[in-house]
Design a protein around this motif. Sequence first.
Motif, short mmCIF file in Angstrom:
data_model
loop_
_atom_site.label_atom_id
_atom_site.label_comp_id
_atom_site.label_asym_id
_atom_site.label_seq_id
_atom_site.Cartn_x
_atom_site.Cartn_y
_atom_site.Cartn_z
N LYS A 172 1.00 -1.01 -0.28
CA LYS A 172 0.07 -0.13 -0.19
C LYS A 172 0.46 1.35 -0.26
O LYS A 172 0.53 2.17 -0.48
N PHE A 173 2.53 1.25 0.36
CA PHE A 173 2.59 2.04 0.23
C PHE A 173 3.17 3.13 -0.26
O PHE A 173 3.54 3.51 -0.69
N GLY A 174 3.69 1.57 -1.43
CA GLY A 174 4.73 1.40 -2.36
C GLY A 174 3.16 2.05 -3.79
O GLY A 174 3.19 3.44 -4.78
N ALA A 175 1.95 1.96 -3.33
CA ALA A 175 1.06 2.00 -4.35
C ALA A 175 0.74 3.97 -4.18
O ALA A 175 0.48 4.60 -5.15
N GLU A 176 0.47 4.21 -2.91
CA GLU A 176 0.38 5.75 -2.58
C GLU A 176 1.33 6.76 -2.98
O GLU A 176 1.42 7.55 -3.40
N LEU A 177 2.57 6.44 -2.78
CA LEU A 177 4.01 6.53 -2.93
C LEU A 177 4.17 6.99 -4.51
O LEU A 177 4.84 7.70 -4.99
N ASP A 178 3.71 5.69 -5.53
CA ASP A 178 3.86 5.88 -6.70
C ASP A 178 2.86 7.20 -7.49
O ASP A 178 2.60 7.22 -7.94
N SER A 179 1.42 7.45 -7.05
CA SER A 179 0.05 8.04 -6.94
C SER A 179 0.58 9.60 -7.11
O SER A 179 0.60 10.39 -7.61
N LEU A 180 1.32 9.31 -5.97
CA LEU A 180 1.68 11.21 -5.72
C LEU A 180 3.17 11.41 -6.33
O LEU A 180 2.88 12.38 -7.17
N CYS A 181 3.98 10.90 -7.17
CA CYS A 181 4.88 10.84 -7.98
C CYS A 181 4.92 10.63 -9.25
O CYS A 181 4.75 11.99 -9.54
N ASP A 182 3.11 9.86 -9.78
CA ASP A 182 2.79 10.40 -10.96
C ASP A 182 2.17 11.47 -11.33
O ASP A 182 2.28 12.04 -12.42
N LEU A 183 1.14 12.01 -10.20
CA LEU A 183 0.76 13.48 -10.42
C LEU A 183 1.36 14.87 -10.80
O LEU A 183 1.73 15.07 -11.20
N VAL A 184 3.10 14.45 -10.53
CA VAL A 184 4.41 15.80 -10.58
C VAL A 184 4.47 15.08 -12.22
O VAL A 184 4.74 16.33 -12.98
N SER A 185 4.96 14.13 -11.76
CA SER A 185 5.67 13.59 -13.37
C SER A 185 4.76 13.54 -14.64
O SER A 185 5.13 14.18 -15.73
#
Length: 276
Positions: free
Chosen positions: A79-92
């Motif tokens: 779950k941590f990886g999924a949430e981090l991925d979404s936050l980074c995707d919003l920037v990139s």
Amino acid sequence: MADSYDLSDEGYSKSGKRLGMYIYILPNLMTIANLFCGFISVIYSIQGEFKMAAIAVVIAAVFDQLDGRLARLTHATSKFGAELDSLCDLVSFGLAPAMLMYLWALQPYGRIGLMACFLFVACGALRLARFNVQVGVVEKNYFQGLPIPMAAGIVTTSFLAFNDLGWTPDKFRSLLCFMVVLMAFVMVSNFRYRSFKDLDLKERKAFKYLVAGLVILVVVAMYPEIMLFVLFLSYGTLGAVFGILQLGKKRKLMKANAYAPEATKEEDLQEEQDEE
């Protein structure tokens, strides 16, 4: 007991001791690399280096694919990886392409161009949030709405295609503005897009598939900037057309798929020793 832990942002157990969390290093490092590319893209856009900004978004998409693949191959989904991925995707894939498009083409439109790019970012955030809460109940072979990396790919490769053809955005500002707004709404639509997660390249296929793959590779290699834009745009357009005409398989709910992140478990947490 699992209920003795509080999984809130403060990270404290009921006993008052602070909790630490075990995380998977390799896939999360790929996610951070994705974020770095998005950050660099924003910096390049501000400096007017739009080609480098677009290339940085493309590289971010490569890291975005790598982190997911590595997590699944090493059984390191969380779950941590999924949430981090979404936050980074919003920037990139949200902020970076919107900055590129605004500063390159839509700035002369003033508030209209500004709000069109903001709409792209906002719908990207909504798309990611919806994906996170629905990851356990939708088909693994399809996305609901255009994935934000694909939307970002259409926006960024449009600059690469224009640059390769020697075109300026002056005569195409209205079309580019419409494209950005359209991508925003398609992201939050219910149109179904193939995820290709069920594609197994390890299986034996007919010889013609290898020839077809070779032809596609040669065509893309000859005109990479233009063909990437064509491929991204074709993917986004076909999904929207099929969705409007209601073509394809009927939607159905499925149990949590193999690509859904696992819930945080008790063994992922540890009590940190007080230094006092």
